[in-house]
Design an enzyme around this catalytic site. Structure first.
Site, PDB file in Angstrom:
ATOM      1  N   PRO A  41      64.728 -53.276 -90.548  1.00 40.42           N
ATOM      2  CA  PRO A  41      65.575 -52.974 -89.396  1.00 40.42           C
ATOM      3  C   PRO A  41      64.755 -53.141 -88.127  1.00 40.42           C
ATOM      4  CG  PRO A  41      64.964 -50.967 -90.582  1.00 40.42           C
ATOM      5  CD  PRO A  41      64.454 -52.114 -91.389  1.00 40.42           C
ATOM      6  N   MET A  42      65.299 -53.847 -87.144  1.00 44.02           N
ATOM      7  CA  MET A  42      64.613 -53.985 -85.856  1.00 44.02           C
ATOM      8  C   MET A  42      65.654 -53.857 -84.751  1.00 44.02           C
ATOM      9  SD  MET A  42      61.675 -56.903 -86.409  1.00 44.02           S
ATOM     10  CE  MET A  42      62.613 -58.066 -87.380  1.00 44.02           C
ATOM     11  N   ALA A  43      65.482 -52.796 -83.955  1.00 42.84           N
ATOM     12  CA  ALA A  43      66.437 -52.514 -82.879  1.00 42.84           C
ATOM     13  C   ALA A  43      66.499 -53.701 -81.918  1.00 42.84           C
ATOM     14  CB  ALA A  43      65.994 -51.252 -82.134  1.00 42.84           C
ATOM     15  N   CYS A 128      59.860 -44.107 -85.929  1.00 43.77           N
ATOM     16  CA  CYS A 128      59.737 -44.503 -84.522  1.00 43.77           C
ATOM     17  C   CYS A 128      58.529 -43.820 -83.855  1.00 43.77           C
ATOM     18  CB  CYS A 128      61.025 -44.153 -83.775  1.00 43.77           C
ATOM     19  SG  CYS A 128      60.988 -44.716 -82.082  1.00 43.77           S
ATOM     20  N   GLY A 231      54.534 -53.916 -93.549  1.00 42.13           N
ATOM     21  CA  GLY A 231      53.468 -54.037 -92.554  1.00 42.13           C
ATOM     22  C   GLY A 231      52.642 -55.282 -92.737  1.00 42.13           C
ATOM     23  N   GLY A 254      59.348 -57.570 -91.157  1.00 41.96           N
ATOM     24  CA  GLY A 254      59.890 -57.419 -89.813  1.00 41.96           C
ATOM     25  C   GLY A 254      59.458 -58.535 -88.883  1.00 41.96           C
ATOM     26  N   ARG A 255      58.344 -58.314 -88.166  1.00 42.55           N
ATOM     27  CA  ARG A 255      57.967 -59.226 -87.088  1.00 42.55           C
ATOM     28  C   ARG A 255      57.754 -60.663 -87.543  1.00 42.55           C
ATOM     29  NH1 ARG A 255      52.902 -56.029 -85.396  1.00 42.55           N
ATOM     30  NH2 ARG A 255      53.040 -55.671 -87.650  1.00 42.55           N
TER      31      ARG A 255
HETATM   32  C1  FMN Z   1      61.322 -55.066 -81.998  1.00 41.95           C
HETATM   33  C2  FMN Z   1      61.186 -54.074 -83.116  1.00 41.95           C
HETATM   34  C3  FMN Z   1      62.197 -53.168 -83.355  1.00 41.95           C
HETATM   35  C4  FMN Z   1      62.086 -52.258 -84.418  1.00 41.95           C
HETATM   36  N1  FMN Z   1      63.114 -51.413 -84.673  1.00 41.95           N
HETATM   37  C5  FMN Z   1      63.086 -50.624 -85.782  1.00 41.95           C
HETATM   38  C6  FMN Z   1      64.207 -49.842 -86.148  1.00 41.95           C
HETATM   39  O1  FMN Z   1      65.245 -49.856 -85.482  1.00 41.95           O
HETATM   40  N2  FMN Z   1      64.092 -49.067 -87.263  1.00 41.95           N
HETATM   41  C7  FMN Z   1      62.955 -49.031 -88.017  1.00 41.95           C
HETATM   42  O2  FMN Z   1      62.902 -48.320 -89.023  1.00 41.95           O
HETATM   43  N3  FMN Z   1      61.885 -49.771 -87.689  1.00 41.95           N
HETATM   44  C8  FMN Z   1      61.937 -50.576 -86.605  1.00 41.95           C
HETATM   45  N4  FMN Z   1      60.870 -51.384 -86.311  1.00 41.95           N
HETATM   46  C9  FMN Z   1      59.710 -51.384 -87.216  1.00 41.95           C
HETATM   47  C10 FMN Z   1      59.883 -52.469 -88.277  1.00 41.95           C
HETATM   48  O3  FMN Z   1      61.015 -52.215 -89.076  1.00 41.95           O
HETATM   49  C11 FMN Z   1      58.639 -52.546 -89.176  1.00 41.95           C
HETATM   50  O4  FMN Z   1      58.465 -51.307 -89.804  1.00 41.95           O
HETATM   51  C12 FMN Z   1      57.378 -52.885 -88.405  1.00 41.95           C
HETATM   52  O5  FMN Z   1      57.595 -53.932 -87.495  1.00 41.95           O
HETATM   53  C13 FMN Z   1      56.230 -53.238 -89.362  1.00 41.95           C
HETATM   54  O6  FMN Z   1      56.594 -54.318 -90.173  1.00 41.95           O
HETATM   55  P1  FMN Z   1      56.101 -55.826 -89.852  1.00 41.95           P
HETATM   56  O7  FMN Z   1      54.607 -55.800 -89.818  1.00 41.95           O
HETATM   57  O8  FMN Z   1      56.663 -56.656 -90.964  1.00 41.95           O
HETATM   58  O9  FMN Z   1      56.661 -56.172 -88.512  1.00 41.95           O
HETATM   59  C14 FMN Z   1      60.945 -52.265 -85.232  1.00 41.95           C
HETATM   60  C15 FMN Z   1      59.923 -53.168 -84.977  1.00 41.95           C
HETATM   61  C16 FMN Z   1      60.028 -54.082 -83.950  1.00 41.95           C
HETATM   62  C17 FMN Z   1      58.917 -55.069 -83.725  1.00 41.95           C
END
Ligand code: FMN
Length: 404
Positions: A41-43, A128, A231, A254-255
């Site tokens: 999930p990414m807001a 968060c 992560g 995510g990213r």
């Molecule tokens: C732009 C953005 C928005 C995010 N919004 C949420 C969210 O709404 N809910 C949530 O649980 N995590 C949120 N995250 C965290 C990601 O879900 C994830 O846990 C974090 O980016 C680490 O994973 P990654 O290394 O694959 O990016 C957000 C991350 C980013 C970069």
């Protein structure tokens, strides 16, 4: 997916037939997720258009979680929030992430989802790290108050009927206040279906590297339920390596997908039928600029249709431009113009003015998106005095949230 410069054009129709799940497929309640790949999930990002793009590249396989919905806004039927609770007809299972700090409001929001058939899976966000949220005891500060966490989970699971409830969390507040093992145990005791761990503390924000050992420790600690690792997965080989090294049951990405929804095709190819993930990167999509530009236009178009207005779609798309164009030669004038484009025709002309034959840039497979390290975690006065205090948070702990 092969390592050529084109991208398979997204199939706009029904999802492709799924391969039979392997033993050990990720099971989220009634939903079999295989290959065990989840869009984080990414807001502001993982709305219906972006999920649609990722799903198309994955052939409909995987689980694609909505951006975070605050429970209070949902029960109050806030107009913007109701727009976020929108799934494309092809999305199944429909996966929604909630953020709430008050057990009663969380329970109400979950009952609303069940009664109105708004989703098939509910994920709860406890990750968060932003100061304006942790300052009020919300987000990644909340699991420190074990009893409050337990009450929220009890209300959510008790209100969810047959819908599976999962949680997503960080390791804790900082290295001296780790909460993930206790939170995992409480989740099991309260009937949560699976837990996802982002291997960072709130204090780290997005800095440093994710601690995959913590994912392995959580897996050992709660063998009863699936553990999802999260992560720093930037390519399919990272996903396969995380699964091998931690023993986790699935990965949350995510990213790595920002400006790169086709990564889902790579992930499914690397972790799918008969695959171990080794060699995943050789099969990775390496689109040239023409292929990337086509996906950009489709993404902007989908956003416009979702928002009911082309200009709003193109404006919302602006934030994605730097991710899609990362590493390509764009030039400062076009870059500036892309940042203010307001129609699909303008976007198309600007992208068309660039060298379409540019190959996928050498360094574009690495980290992207937020990478900033955190500062001190801001908490309510006395928050760390007693982990078992029966804390209750004020409603404003739900306002100004911006994700994980
Ligand atoms: C732009 C953005 C928005 C995010 N919004 C949420 C969210 O709404 N809910 C949530 O649980 N995590 C949120 N995250 C965290 C990601 O879900 C994830 O846990 C974090 O980016 C680490 O994973 P990654 O290394 O694959 O990016 C957000 C991350 C980013 C970069």
């Amino acid at each position: 997916m092969t390592a050529d410069a084109t991208l398979a054009p997204p199939a706009t129709g029904a999802p492709q037939p799924k391969a039979a799940p392997a033993p050990g497929a990720l099971q989220i309640g009634p939903h079999t997720v295989w290959p065990p790949v989840v869009l984080a999930p990414m807001a502001g990002i993982t709305n219906a258009p972006f999920r649609t793009l990722c799903r198309e590249f994955s052939g409909g396989q995987g689980l694609f979680v909505s951006e975070m919905i605050t429970t209070r806004a949902l029960v109050e039927r806030n107009e913007k929030t109701m727009q976020l609770v929108h799934f494309d007809a092809a999305e199944t299972p429909r996966s929604i992430q909630l953020y709430g700090v008050d057990p009663a409001t969380v329970g109400k929001a979950v009952r609303m989802i069940v009664d109105e058939d708004l989703a098939d899976h509910i994920d709860l966000n406890f990750g968060c790290p932003v100061p304006k949220v942790t300052r009020k005891g919300g987000g990644s500060a909340l699991p420190f108050k074990r009893n409050l966490l337990r009450s929220i989970l009890r209300e959510a699971v008790g209100s969810a009927g047959d819908l599976p409830v999962t949680i997503k969390m960080r390791k804790g507040i900082d290295d001296d206040h780790l909460t993930y093992l206790d939170a995992g145990r409480i989740a099991v005791e309260e009937g949560v279906t699976a837990v996802a761990l982002h291997g960072r503390t709130a204090a780290q924000h997005y800095g440093g590297t994710a601690d995959w050992d913590a994912i392995a420790r959580l897996k050992e600690h709660v063998p009863e339920i699936p553990v999802l690792g999260n992560g720093d997965i930037w390519c399919a080989e990272d996903a396969a390596r995380m699964m091998r090294e931690t023993g986790c049951d699935g990965v949350v990405v995510g990213r790595g997908c920002l400006g790169r929804p086709w990564l889902f095709g790579d992930l499914v190819a690397a972790l799918g039928p008969g695959r171990t993930g080794e060699g995943g990167d050789q099969a990775a999509a390496r689109p040239d600029f023409a292929a990337v530009a086509a996906v950009m236009l489709r993404h902007a178009d989908l956003l416009g249709r979702w928002l009911g207005d082309e200009t709003r779609g193109v404006v919302d798309f602006r934030k994605h431009v730097p991710w899609y164009t990362k590493g390509f030669s764009v030039g400062s004038d076009v870059r500036r113009a892309l940042a203010t484009a307001s129609s699909l025709a303008e976007l198309s002309d600007l992208l068309g003015s660039l060298d379409q034959t540019q190959p996928w840039p050498a360094h574009a497979d690495g980290p992207r998106g937020r990478t900033a390290a955190g500062k001190r975690v801001v908490l309510p006065d006395g928050w760390l005095n007693d982990p078992y205090e029966c804390a209750a948070l004020t409603e404003d702990a739900e306002s100004d949230t911006s994700g994980g």
